[in-house]
Design a protein around this motif. Structure first.
Motif, PDB file in Angstrom:
ATOM      1  N   HIS A 117      10.488   2.035   2.438  1.00 37.95           N
ATOM      2  CA  HIS A 117       9.648   1.655   1.310  1.00 37.95           C
ATOM      3  C   HIS A 117       9.215   2.827   0.450  1.00 37.95           C
ATOM      4  N   SER A 118       8.752   3.898   1.048  1.00 34.21           N
ATOM      5  CA  SER A 118       8.363   5.058   0.244  1.00 34.21           C
ATOM      6  C   SER A 118       9.574   5.656  -0.449  1.00 34.21           C
ATOM      7  N   ILE A 141       3.184  -7.542   4.451  1.00 35.59           N
ATOM      8  CA  ILE A 141       3.639  -7.169   5.793  1.00 35.59           C
ATOM      9  C   ILE A 141       3.031  -5.832   6.182  1.00 35.59           C
ATOM     10  N   PRO A 142       2.438  -5.722   7.387  1.00 35.81           N
ATOM     11  CA  PRO A 142       1.891  -4.422   7.809  1.00 35.81           C
ATOM     12  C   PRO A 142       2.983  -3.357   7.844  1.00 35.81           C
ATOM     13  N   ALA A 143       2.628  -2.180   7.387  1.00 30.72           N
ATOM     14  CA  ALA A 143       3.592  -1.081   7.332  1.00 30.72           C
ATOM     15  C   ALA A 143       3.731  -0.455   8.709  1.00 30.72           C
ATOM     16  N   GLU A 144       4.962  -0.312   9.184  1.00 26.33           N
ATOM     17  CA  GLU A 144       5.201   0.345  10.471  1.00 26.33           C
ATOM     18  C   GLU A 144       5.178   1.856  10.314  1.00 26.33           C
ATOM     19  N   ILE A 173       4.276   8.979   3.358  1.00 26.75           N
ATOM     20  CA  ILE A 173       4.398   8.805   1.914  1.00 26.75           C
ATOM     21  C   ILE A 173       4.961  10.090   1.328  1.00 26.75           C
ATOM     22  N   SER A 174       6.036   9.967   0.584  1.00 29.04           N
ATOM     23  CA  SER A 174       6.684  11.144   0.010  1.00 29.04           C
ATOM     24  C   SER A 174       6.458  11.209  -1.487  1.00 29.04           C
ATOM     25  N   ASP A 229       0.831  -1.212   0.000  1.00 35.38           N
ATOM     26  CA  ASP A 229       0.000   0.000   0.000  1.00 35.38           C
ATOM     27  C   ASP A 229       0.862   1.256   0.000  1.00 35.38           C
ATOM     28  N   ILE A 230       1.856   1.274   0.860  1.00 35.47           N
ATOM     29  CA  ILE A 230       2.731   2.445   0.974  1.00 35.47           C
ATOM     30  C   ILE A 230       3.451   2.703  -0.349  1.00 35.47           C
ATOM     31  N   MET A 231       3.909   1.634  -0.966  1.00 39.14           N
ATOM     32  CA  MET A 231       4.714   1.814  -2.173  1.00 39.14           C
ATOM     33  C   MET A 231       3.871   2.223  -3.373  1.00 39.14           C
TER      34      MET A 231
END
Length: 650
Positions: free
Chosen positions: A251-252, A280-283, A287-288, A118-120
């Motif tokens: 990740h971001s 894997i849940p994002a810690e 988001i940049s 999701d983050i990526m």
């Protein structure tokens, strides 16, 4: 006992009779797959995954009173889910019968946590990538779910293709047309390696592209696992930025760097996602985007070199401008300069259409796919101003005439031979510096517009002579492209394949405000149809999209016509069918070899279009051509025009 007031009920069967006594089946309640059993007159809902290796129990059977897994034969009670005293029994779900309908009760869903995927993909969106071409499969499902959620938010256009090679070609074409990257997306192993050719097409034609690949779980890497390929090593020659996503990656930042490399270097970036990492849940959820991360690219050439170029240009009497694909976003400034000094503009094949063939200074394409108009003016010039072109053998820019070269890529300057002045700078900025010296540059220039018009008249007379040629084996290429010149919408995006069809297209089709997409340095057959998917994704219904291919090239990705139909693309595909790999036959004969293994057996392409849900048209005689092509271009939706052509009338 489970509190049924906190359950959501999902109808999984309209009729109980659909599931006879002693049978099992798989049903879906919301997004959960359930094994539904009917045993002893009782319907039961069990977890569909066998705890051994995840076998689909709903595809199993009831034998001797036990539910048997179809993969490895593990047995479970079809009513309660236990497995004879072992601790690995199955979860059960409440059942409710209303009339004949069967409902399964599921716990109220909790908001799922954000994953690394999701983050990526959110970062990807922030960096401006909103189009993905790909195929969903077992090793990229976590990443696919993140893409799906982004699509639901209206921030992503996802196009599911039929072959991963088409995904990378479509992404390459999207970037060639817009200058912005799209993404291609595949599973581990063969799905990813299928994208290799399109990634190379983007690399050598300097089109920014992002490749996203699934990968087998990290814990089985190196064991020869099913579909295991070391994708980082496999793509190290094609991807300038090439990394595996890890649990501990930033990740971001990693996604941002991948896109930044693609944009600044006009290269391919690749990220591969091991299966278990995708979910894997994002810690960290920050988001940049590109704000504050991208430099201003409007750089100017060094003053000393600029003055040398101005001096050379001011002294010349018959300069010629040659523009390549790298100049495509700067033609307004280039044309203004040319008009100020009455200078002919020629293009490379990849640059076809950057200036209209009907502009008083436009001279068409130079080189093997070009016109005698362009070659005449290059040879008559006393100075060449080459802008955003690569000096390929196909174009044949002479090294015998003084040359000024302008390019944003310093490695492209003097790449093949010594030139007189190399201007490293952003093209529009460089043109503005030339325009500031317009009065000096206009001095002593010959007005070449009358000569340009004369040369076009000679060439068009020659085309009319060729238009009358008929050997009784099909239409000539000149007749096809003469008709297309008259009927194609002036602003269409034209996607051309490799082969004789491309040579004839470059030579005979006269451009107006068209854009042209092709596989340039790689020269990969099969490019046209996937490129049309990419072009449509970029322009939607704001511009017509036309693909032109031979019968050899179109069959490489012919199934992608169904993709066009599925997504309601208004694509027009012209197929020159001569039942032969005509260019290869020509090369065999010109090299002194026998013509061998170039004959083709083709489907009825028009009928194929109809079978896919599109519209098919076919032309066998020249008398049919104009009216049929007119109806073909007017059709709303995906259509194929099959034209029977003579491989010898080029």
């Amino acid at each position: 006992m489970e509190n049924t007031s906190k359950l959501q009920w999902f109808k999984v069967l309209d009729q109980q009779s659909t599931l006879p006594e002693g049978r099992v089946m798989t049903v879906t309640a919301d997004t959960t797959q359930i094994c539904l059993t009917n045993y002893g007159g009782q319907i039961n809902a069990l977890d569909n995954r066998c705890p051994h290796q995840g076998g689909p129990l709903g595809e199993g059977s009831i034998e001797d009173g036990l539910l048997r897994c179809p993969w490895h034969g593990w047995d479970f009670n079809p009513c309660g889910g236990n497995s004879d005293g072992f601790e690995d029994g199955l979860k059960t779900y409440p059942i409710k019968i209303e009339g004949e309908a069967v409902y399964v009760g599921m716990p109220m869903p909790e908001t799922p946590p954000l994953t690394l995927s999701d983050i990526m993909v959110e970062t990807m969106s922030e960096w401006g990538i909103n189009t993905v071409f790909g195929m969903v499969g077992h090793s990229n499902l976590g990443l696919a779910e993140a893409l799906r959620k982004l699509e639901v938010k209206g921030k992503l256009k996802y196009i599911g293709i039929r072959h991963e090679g088409a995904a990378s070609f479509a992404a390459s074409a999207y970037a060639k047309l817009t200058g912005k990257p799209a993404a291609c997306f595949a599973i581990a192993g063969p799905g990813s390696t299928n994208m290799f050719t399109g990634m190379w097409d983007a690399k050598v034609d300097r089109a920014p592209l992002l490749a996203l690949t699934g990968q087998v779980a990290t814990q089985v890497v190196g064991t020869g696992n099913f579909q295991e390929v070391d994708l980082v090593r496999a793509f190290q020659t094609v991807a300038a930025f090439n990394h595996r996503v890890e649990q501990g990656s930033k990740h971001s930042e990693l996604m941002g760097l991948a896109i930044k490399h693609a944009l600044l270097n006009r290269e391919v970036s690749h990220l591969t996602f091991p299966d278990q990492v995708q979910v894997i849940p994002a810690e960290l959820t920050e988001i940049s985007g590109p704000e504050g991360r991208m430099p201003n690219l409007s750089i100017a050439p060094p003053e000393e070199e600029m003055q040398r170029a101005i001096s050379l240009l001011s002294q010349s009497k018959n300069p010629v401008i040659i523009v390549g694909h790298g100049a495509r976003f700067h033609m307004e400034a280039i044309t203004k300069l040319a008009e100020g000094i009455q200078c002919p503009i020629l293009t490379t094949f990849k640059g076809k259409g950057l200036i209209s063939d009907f502009h008083p200074l436009g001279c068409g394409v130079l080189g093997r796919s070009g016109t005698p108009v362009a070659s005449y003016f290059m040879n008559a010039a006393d100075l060449l101003l080459v802008i955003g072109a690569s000096f390929s053998n196909h174009t044949g820019i002479t090294s015998k005439i003084p040359t000024i070269q302008v390019d944003f890529d310093p490695l492209a300057i003097s790449k093949f031979h010594k030139i007189d002045v190399g201007l490293y700078g952003e093209i529009s900025r460089t043109m503005q510096l030339f325009l500031k010296s317009a009065s000096l540059l206009q001095h002593n220039k010959k007005d070449q517009r009358e000569e340009i018009a004369s040369r076009w008249k000679i060439w068009r007379t020659e085309k009319l002579r060729r238009l009358r040629e008929d050997k009784g084996n099909g239409l000539s290429s000149v007749s096809v492209f003469d008709c297309l010149t008259k009927l194609a919408p002036e602003d269409a995006v034209m996607c051309v394949d490799v082969g004789n069809n491309a040579y004839s297209f470059g030579r005979y089709f006269e451009a107006k405000s068209h854009s042209f997409l092709m596989s340039g340095y790689l020269g990969s057959i099969g490019f046209a149809l996937p490129a049309a998917l990419g072009a449509w994704a970029a322009v939607g219904d704001t511009r017509p999209v036309i693909a032109v291919a031979g019968d050899g090239g179109i069959c490489q990705y012919l199934a992608e016509f169904t993709t066009s139909v599925k997504y309601h693309m208004d694509l027009k595909v012209i197929i020159l069918n001569n039942m032969e790999l005509g260019k290869i036959s020509k090369e065999q004969l010109s090299g002194g070899w026998q013509k061998w293994s170039t004959d083709l057996v083709n489907p009825n392409f028009a009928a194929f279009a109809e079978s896919c849900g599109g519209k098919g048209f076919k032309v066998d005689e020249i008398s049919q051509l104009h009216e049929t092509m007119k109806r073909f271009l007017a059709h709303e939706g995906s259509a194929i025009l099959e034209i029977m052509t003579d491989a010898r009338l080029l």
